[in-house]
Scaffold this active site. Sequence first.
Site, mmCIF file in Angstrom:
data_model
loop_
_atom_site.group_PDB
_atom_site.id
_atom_site.type_symbol
_atom_site.label_atom_id
_atom_site.label_comp_id
_atom_site.label_asym_id
_atom_site.label_seq_id
_atom_site.Cartn_x
_atom_site.Cartn_y
_atom_site.Cartn_z
ATOM 1 N N HIS A 255 0.938 -1.243 0.178
ATOM 2 C CA HIS A 255 0.012 0.002 -0.094
ATOM 3 C C HIS A 255 0.866 1.210 -0.033
ATOM 4 C CE1 HIS A 255 0.877 1.100 4.323
ATOM 5 N NE2 HIS A 255 0.585 -0.214 4.650
ATOM 6 N N GLU B 42 -1.451 -6.893 8.411
ATOM 7 C CA GLU B 42 -0.115 -6.712 8.626
ATOM 8 C C GLU B 42 0.297 -7.678 9.988
ATOM 9 O OE1 GLU B 42 3.014 -6.755 8.130
ATOM 10 O OE2 GLU B 42 3.443 -4.634 7.821
#
Length: 201
Positions: free
Chosen positions: A9, A79
């Site tokens: 990202h 994550e």
Amino acid sequence: MGELILLRHGETEWSRDLRHTGRTDLPLTERGEQQARAVAPLVRALRVTRVLASPARRALRTAELAGLTVDAVDPDLWEWDYGGYEGVTSAQIRRERPGWYLWEDGVVPGDAEHPGETVEQVGARVDAVLGRVRPLLGGDGDVVLVAHGHVLRILTARWLGLEPAAGRLFALDTGTLSALGHEHGRPVIASWNVPPDVPRG
């Protein structure tokens, strides 16, 4: 055979400031949005057949701005859960734990929303992702995973048959594309950390 494309990202405020960002759901910065848009020409050159993304809005927004349609949100692409180190920089941690290194020393437990994970637990999550995507790579199309720095580094280690902590070897910047493929039937890194053309802020 298709390739497994990894899209980290774009920049967030915390990634810019080097703060560990696991489950905190931050938006992209303006530069992060520019990075995501700049990836679009690279994405258009791919033969995308399926896109999986982390549930985090920074990942979903990156996919959108890069011109990708997310087919499935995969919680295993979240994550690394940094536990009590969520939002803290490595430099701050080392003031209390001199010589601390995430890949060897791990994290401390946090609150109920950030209990923390070991690198092996993250490895088990990405093994599950790879188990689901490998069958999709049998044709000519590419599968894209839109996620985060550490989880994609660990996924790369596991793709190569390395231990999860070997993810430490693969530095990965925000807003970059990487490709995992095969050579002579063996898993390889086809390209790594390819940046879009975005001016530095």
